[in-house]
Motif scaffolding. Structure first.
Motif, PDB file in Angstrom:
ATOM      1  N   THR A   1      69.788  64.154  49.435  1.00 48.69           N
ATOM      2  CA  THR A   1      71.035  65.203  49.206  1.00 48.69           C
ATOM      3  C   THR A   1      70.601  66.315  48.088  1.00 48.69           C
ATOM      4  N   MET A   2      69.883  65.530  47.092  1.00 46.37           N
ATOM      5  CA  MET A   2      69.497  66.650  45.995  1.00 46.37           C
ATOM      6  C   MET A   2      68.445  67.722  46.130  1.00 46.37           C
ATOM      7  N   GLU A   3      67.591  67.481  47.250  1.00 49.58           N
ATOM      8  CA  GLU A   3      66.772  68.521  47.994  1.00 49.58           C
ATOM      9  C   GLU A   3      65.674  68.612  46.598  1.00 49.58           C
ATOM     10  N   VAL A   4      65.210  67.515  46.072  1.00 49.98           N
ATOM     11  CA  VAL A   4      64.157  67.276  44.688  1.00 49.98           C
ATOM     12  C   VAL A   4      62.812  67.660  45.363  1.00 49.98           C
ATOM     13  N   VAL A   5      61.903  67.963  44.634  1.00 47.54           N
ATOM     14  CA  VAL A   5      60.440  67.918  44.752  1.00 47.54           C
ATOM     15  C   VAL A   5      59.859  66.867  44.135  1.00 47.54           C
ATOM     16  N   ASN A   6      58.458  66.801  44.309  1.00 50.43           N
ATOM     17  CA  ASN A   6      57.594  66.019  43.517  1.00 50.43           C
ATOM     18  C   ASN A   6      58.218  64.347  44.027  1.00 50.43           C
ATOM     19  N   VAL A   7      58.318  63.909  45.241  1.00 51.81           N
ATOM     20  CA  VAL A   7      58.891  62.788  45.661  1.00 51.81           C
ATOM     21  C   VAL A   7      58.208  61.721  44.836  1.00 51.81           C
ATOM     22  N   ALA A   8      56.755  61.840  44.685  1.00 48.54           N
ATOM     23  CA  ALA A   8      55.896  60.472  44.157  1.00 48.54           C
ATOM     24  C   ALA A   8      56.358  60.391  42.608  1.00 48.54           C
ATOM     25  N   HIS A   9      57.063  61.231  41.941  1.00 49.15           N
ATOM     26  CA  HIS A   9      57.203  61.176  40.691  1.00 49.15           C
ATOM     27  C   HIS A   9      58.697  61.155  40.125  1.00 49.15           C
ATOM     28  N   THR A  10      59.648  62.013  40.928  1.00 48.22           N
ATOM     29  CA  THR A  10      60.792  62.248  40.297  1.00 48.22           C
ATOM     30  C   THR A  10      61.713  61.070  40.376  1.00 48.22           C
ATOM     31  N   PRO A  11      61.733  59.832  41.225  1.00 45.86           N
ATOM     32  CA  PRO A  11      62.583  58.930  41.134  1.00 45.86           C
ATOM     33  C   PRO A  11      62.416  57.936  40.275  1.00 45.86           C
ATOM     34  N   TYR A  12      61.092  57.863  39.719  1.00 45.26           N
ATOM     35  CA  TYR A  12      60.419  57.039  38.604  1.00 45.26           C
ATOM     36  C   TYR A  12      61.050  57.535  37.235  1.00 45.26           C
ATOM     37  N   ALA A  13      60.909  59.118  37.023  1.00 45.78           N
ATOM     38  CA  ALA A  13      61.455  59.724  36.007  1.00 45.78           C
ATOM     39  C   ALA A  13      62.874  59.636  35.861  1.00 45.78           C
ATOM     40  N   MET A  14      63.615  59.955  36.941  1.00 50.30           N
ATOM     41  CA  MET A  14      64.978  59.650  36.827  1.00 50.30           C
ATOM     42  C   MET A  14      65.517  58.379  36.557  1.00 50.30           C
TER      43      MET A  14
ATOM     44  N   GLU B   1      55.560  60.947  50.168  1.00 52.85           N
ATOM     45  CA  GLU B   1      54.885  61.111  48.910  1.00 52.85           C
ATOM     46  C   GLU B   1      53.557  62.144  49.096  1.00 52.85           C
ATOM     47  N   ASP B   2      53.097  62.352  50.389  1.00 52.14           N
ATOM     48  CA  ASP B   2      51.806  63.026  50.334  1.00 52.14           C
ATOM     49  C   ASP B   2      52.133  64.596  50.135  1.00 52.14           C
ATOM     50  N   GLU B   3      51.459  65.166  49.418  1.00 53.72           N
ATOM     51  CA  GLU B   3      51.493  66.311  49.092  1.00 53.72           C
ATOM     52  C   GLU B   3      51.714  67.262  50.194  1.00 53.72           C
ATOM     53  N   ARG B   4      51.266  67.191  51.388  1.00 56.32           N
ATOM     54  CA  ARG B   4      51.397  67.967  52.555  1.00 56.32           C
ATOM     55  C   ARG B   4      53.066  67.708  52.978  1.00 56.32           C
ATOM     56  N   VAL B   5      53.592  66.988  52.499  1.00 52.89           N
ATOM     57  CA  VAL B   5      54.860  66.597  52.972  1.00 52.89           C
ATOM     58  C   VAL B   5      55.999  66.802  51.911  1.00 52.89           C
ATOM     59  N   ASP B   6      55.961  65.943  50.753  1.00 51.84           N
ATOM     60  CA  ASP B   6      56.812  66.071  49.631  1.00 51.84           C
ATOM     61  C   ASP B   6      58.324  66.283  50.063  1.00 51.84           C
ATOM     62  N   ARG B   7      58.821  65.395  50.993  1.00 49.13           N
ATOM     63  CA  ARG B   7      59.992  65.604  51.674  1.00 49.13           C
ATOM     64  C   ARG B   7      60.607  64.373  52.069  1.00 49.13           C
ATOM     65  N   LEU B   8      61.816  63.738  51.995  1.00 53.50           N
ATOM     66  CA  LEU B   8      62.376  62.595  52.380  1.00 53.50           C
ATOM     67  C   LEU B   8      63.014  62.947  53.627  1.00 53.50           C
TER      68      LEU B   8
END
Length: 227
Positions: A64-77, A153-160
């Protein structure tokens, strides 16, 4: 379950968590491990539980946040929310969500899944995986082989999910149109909606006795639609 397949798909794409294995059963096993961890080391154990709870909650809300960099953002948040070092958060999540569960997955794999996959192979149907979480270690631990493994988390996708990009990329890598594939998942709000946005037929696993026609309660039942 109604016989909805008018023709055999050229590929079947599977979600992983809750689709290839019994997720509630795995969670019960992991809760027991966490309980033992808390008894042996109360402060560390409680910190682990809090970190995992915050990470899961943030990861679940990310679509729902439409964030990018799925592989990193949830850890940083999570690290920011808990005022904790990023690598500390990453270590806990990897250990308890991605490493420790692997030894339990073979006993949680859904009955009939192997036979279903064998039947697809015999019929010349490609099999693939698209998951919000990395899937390779999980599928390997269950002794499963697929033509393609892809995750959010693949850079070709980067969307949940329910963003359809993952299924679209997956079908492109299989050199197929989305309408020629079938997606198998377990959550209508994520897997079902993802398939609908991608224009891909789908089935959903459900234990409900009031399941809709495109739902199945076992892989033996789903197999009947592929006869």
């Amino acid at each position: 379950m109604g016989r909805l397949l008018k023709e055999l798909p050229k590929a079947v794409i599977f979600d992983v968590d809750g689709t290839l294995y019994d997720q509630p059963r795995l969670r019960r096993k992991m809760c027991r491990e966490l309980a033992v961890h808390c008894i042996r080391s109360p402060m560390t154990g409680l910190g682990t539980i809090k970190t995992l709870a915050v990470f899961r909650r943030l990861r679940e809300s990310m679509p729902t946040m439409e964030v990018v960099n799925v592989a990193h953002t949830p850890y940083a948040m999570t690290a920011q929310r808990l005022n904790s070092p990023l690598e500390h958060v990453r270590r806990i999540v990897h250990e308890w969500m991605f490493h420790r569960p692997l030894r339990h997955l073979p006993s949680c794999k859904f009955p009939g899944l192997d036979s279903f996959l064998e039947h697809l192979t015999m019929r010349g149907v490609a099999t693939a995986v698209f998951s919000d979480y990395p899937a390779q270690a999980k599928t390997q631990s269950m002794g499963l082989t697929f033509s393609l493994l892809l995750d959010a988390e693949d850079e070709r996708v980067d969307r949940l999910k329910p963003d359809p990009k993952g299924l679209i990329v997956c079908s492109e890598l299989l050199n197929l149109d989305t309408a020629e594939c079938l997606f198998v998942g377990d959550r209508d709000d994520r897997d079902g909606e993802c398939a609908r946005r991608a224009g891909m037929p789908y089935f959903l696993y459900s234990k409900s006795s009031l399941a809709r026609p495109n739902m199945f309660r076992s892989y033996g039942e789903l197999l009947e639609s592929f006869r």
